[in-house]
Scaffold this active site. Structure first.
Site, PDB file in Angstrom:
ATOM      1  N   GLN A  76       0.818  -1.215   0.000  1.00 31.56           N
ATOM      2  CA  GLN A  76       0.000   0.000   0.000  1.00 31.56           C
ATOM      3  C   GLN A  76       0.853   1.267   0.000  1.00 31.56           C
ATOM      4  O   GLN A  76       1.830   1.371   0.736  1.00 31.56           O
ATOM      5  CB  GLN A  76      -0.895   0.012   1.245  1.00 31.56           C
ATOM      6  CG  GLN A  76      -1.933   1.119   1.172  1.00 31.56           C
ATOM      7  CD  GLN A  76      -2.723   1.272   2.455  1.00 31.56           C
ATOM      8  OE1 GLN A  76      -2.182   1.644   3.489  1.00 31.56           O
ATOM      9  NE2 GLN A  76      -4.019   1.017   2.391  1.00 31.56           N
ATOM     10  N   CYS A 106      -6.276   6.916   5.586  1.00 32.38           N
ATOM     11  CA  CYS A 106      -5.619   7.148   6.875  1.00 32.38           C
ATOM     12  C   CYS A 106      -6.035   8.499   7.450  1.00 32.38           C
ATOM     13  O   CYS A 106      -5.898   9.535   6.797  1.00 32.38           O
ATOM     14  CB  CYS A 106      -4.093   7.101   6.734  1.00 32.38           C
ATOM     15  SG  CYS A 106      -3.299   7.366   8.331  1.00 32.38           S
ATOM     16  N   ASP A 209     -14.735  -3.303  12.124  1.00 33.24           N
ATOM     17  CA  ASP A 209     -15.312  -3.874  13.356  1.00 33.24           C
ATOM     18  C   ASP A 209     -15.655  -5.355  13.274  1.00 33.24           C
ATOM     19  O   ASP A 209     -16.431  -5.827  14.102  1.00 33.24           O
ATOM     20  CB  ASP A 209     -16.565  -3.102  13.791  1.00 33.24           C
ATOM     21  CG  ASP A 209     -16.308  -1.621  13.997  1.00 33.24           C
ATOM     22  OD1 ASP A 209     -15.136  -1.249  14.178  1.00 33.24           O
ATOM     23  OD2 ASP A 209     -17.272  -0.838  13.973  1.00 33.24           O
TER      24      ASP A 209
HETATM   25  C1  FMN Z   1      -2.562   0.361  14.353  1.00 31.33           C
HETATM   26  C2  FMN Z   1      -3.325   0.573  13.068  1.00 31.33           C
HETATM   27  C3  FMN Z   1      -2.631   0.953  11.935  1.00 31.33           C
HETATM   28  C4  FMN Z   1      -3.309   1.140  10.727  1.00 31.33           C
HETATM   29  N1  FMN Z   1      -2.595   1.437   9.602  1.00 31.33           N
HETATM   30  C5  FMN Z   1      -3.234   1.484   8.401  1.00 31.33           C
HETATM   31  C6  FMN Z   1      -2.499   1.629   7.190  1.00 31.33           C
HETATM   32  O1  FMN Z   1      -1.258   1.696   7.178  1.00 31.33           O
HETATM   33  N2  FMN Z   1      -3.204   1.696   6.026  1.00 31.33           N
HETATM   34  C7  FMN Z   1      -4.584   1.604   6.000  1.00 31.33           C
HETATM   35  O2  FMN Z   1      -5.184   1.642   4.923  1.00 31.33           O
HETATM   36  N3  FMN Z   1      -5.290   1.445   7.129  1.00 31.33           N
HETATM   37  C8  FMN Z   1      -4.651   1.361   8.322  1.00 31.33           C
HETATM   38  N4  FMN Z   1      -5.368   1.125   9.452  1.00 31.33           N
HETATM   39  C9  FMN Z   1      -6.831   0.905   9.348  1.00 31.33           C
HETATM   40  C10 FMN Z   1      -7.147  -0.585   9.210  1.00 31.33           C
HETATM   41  O3  FMN Z   1      -6.615  -1.106   8.006  1.00 31.33           O
HETATM   42  C11 FMN Z   1      -8.677  -0.821   9.210  1.00 31.33           C
HETATM   43  O4  FMN Z   1      -9.252  -0.098   8.144  1.00 31.33           O
HETATM   44  C12 FMN Z   1      -9.332  -0.367  10.506  1.00 31.33           C
HETATM   45  O5  FMN Z   1      -8.590  -0.791  11.641  1.00 31.33           O
HETATM   46  C13 FMN Z   1     -10.768  -0.906  10.611  1.00 31.33           C
HETATM   47  O6  FMN Z   1     -10.785  -2.310  10.576  1.00 31.33           O
HETATM   48  P1  FMN Z   1     -10.949  -3.184  11.941  1.00 31.33           P
HETATM   49  O7  FMN Z   1     -12.174  -2.666  12.646  1.00 31.33           O
HETATM   50  O8  FMN Z   1     -11.088  -4.594  11.479  1.00 31.33           O
HETATM   51  O9  FMN Z   1      -9.717  -2.930  12.760  1.00 31.33           O
HETATM   52  C14 FMN Z   1      -4.724   0.960  10.662  1.00 31.33           C
HETATM   53  C15 FMN Z   1      -5.410   0.600  11.829  1.00 31.33           C
HETATM   54  C16 FMN Z   1      -4.738   0.393  13.017  1.00 31.33           C
HETATM   55  C17 FMN Z   1      -5.511  -0.024  14.236  1.00 31.33           C
END
Ligand code: FMN
Length: 335
Positions: A76, A106, A209
């Site tokens: 990415q 982001c 989520d």
């Molecule tokens: C510690 C952390 C770092 C993240 N870094 C990125 C990233 O580098 N690129 C991105 O597109 N999303 C990033 N995200 C977002 C996640 O890819 C995802 O969209 C978000 O956590 C929601 O999904 P979840 O509820 O399953 O955690 C990050 C999330 C967390 C918690």
């Protein structure tokens, strides 16, 4: 019963349709290689700055490393200059990325204040210009976009951007059902994910989520998305991935891991970190993971404090062994 099919993005097959979310500071090649066998059909790197890459920043070059064991892997990029993004995209394809993914999601101020990440959702014309430039520069690999609903709650731009980006050749979209200024507050709104899927003919991956196999199955069924992406819930808990993968195959989850199995895996992860990054850096980087691995066991907070203070690998290993002897607090893992 829902029949779950593999997802095809261009020339890449994603089977099962379960994707590891990109997480900065977490989903490096080592983490992806360790977690992939639990059942991810696709892994995604942490985001990498296109600007830094074209300046051949050494750290960024390490970040685009892909191991054979974790493929297929999307790498990415974040950036807001179409020319620089195109150059960086061509470079990561050459370096072996199976998919080039563009970050329009982001919300971190250090990224959005430079106009990158979710800030791009304010400017659909720029977003589409970036997509067109990247698509043109990448020869074989599919190009995908990961986005949020919009920058703020008053202006959801995801549909407009996705329609136009699909028209310039973007091969698939991941939508996280929150807007940029929301960060991680509230709940992801999957009604928009369903809408995006209904509007587009290219694949849509739903994100936000997912915490257990039921969530994953329900989201697939209710929204018709082609795959689901899991992030935070997998941290310290690759067995969740195994359980979701079982559900996608129509099977019941295997027995939950014992504290010993969890500790053995944490130790494997730690040893791999030490081998890759050395004693000091490996130990410091491992602290957050250990905090996630001990979540839900008796005495987790004391153990976590001691793990955060330990610097000698022998001491860290002894603390992990201690975790193996602890009881699990059931049923939730909230400690
Ligand atoms: C510690 C952390 C770092 C993240 N870094 C990125 C990233 O580098 N690129 C991105 O597109 N999303 C990033 N995200 C977002 C996640 O890819 C995802 O969209 C978000 O956590 C929601 O999904 P979840 O509820 O399953 O955690 C990050 C999330 C967390 C918690």
């Amino acid at each position: 019963m829902l029949e779950v099919k593999p997802l095809r993005i261009g020339n890449v097959e994603v089977s099962p349709p379960l994707v590891l979310a990109p997480m900065a500071g977490v989903t490096n090649a080592l983490f992806r290689k360790l977690f992939k066998p639990f059942g991810f059909g696709l892994t995604v790197s942490e985001f990498v700055s296109a600007d830094a890459l074209v300046r051949t920043n050494r750290h960024s070059l390490e970040m685009i490393e892909v191991y054979a064991e974790e493929r297929p892997t999307a790498v990415q990029l974040h950036g807001s200059d179409p020319t620089v993004m195109a150059q960086a995209a061509a470079f990561i394809e050459e370096c072996g990325a199976d998919i080039v993914d563009i970050n329009f999601g982001c919300p971190a101020p250090k990224i959005t204040k430079g106009g990158d990440g979710a800030a791009i959702l304010k400017d659909p014309v720029l977003a589409v210009a970036i997509c067109a430039a990247v698509r043109k520069a990448v020869k074989r690999a599919p190009v995908t976009v990961k986005m949020r609903l919009g920058w703020d709650a008053t202006n959801y731009t995801y549909l407009d951007i996705a329609r136009r980006a699909a028209a310039v050749g973007i091969d698939a979209f991941t939508l996280h059902g929150r807007y940029g200024k929301q960060f991680y507050k509230g709940e992801a709104d999957w009604s928009h994910i369903r809408q995006l899927k209904a509007e587009l003919s290219v694949p849509v991956i739903g994100n936000g989520d997912i915490a257990d196999p039921l969530d994953a199955m329900r989201r697939l069924q209710e929204t018709g998305v082609d795959a689901v992406m899991v992030g935070r819930a997998a941290l310290g808990n690759p067995w969740l991935v195994r359980d979701i993968a079982a559900a996608l195959r129509g099977q019941r989850p295997p027995p939950a891991p014992t504290p010993r199995e969890r500790a053995d895996f944490a130790l494997l992860h730690y040893d791999a970190m030490i081998e890759r990054y050395g004693d000091r850096s490996g130990t410091l980087q491992m602290r957050k993971h250990l905090g996630w691995y001990v979540k839900g066991i008796h005495g987790a907070s004391t153990l976590r404090e001691r793990m955060n203070a330990a610097i000698d690998p022998a001491e860290v290993r002894a603390l992990i062994a201690q975790a193996a002897a602890a009881d699990v607090e059931q049923p939730d893992r909230q400690t």
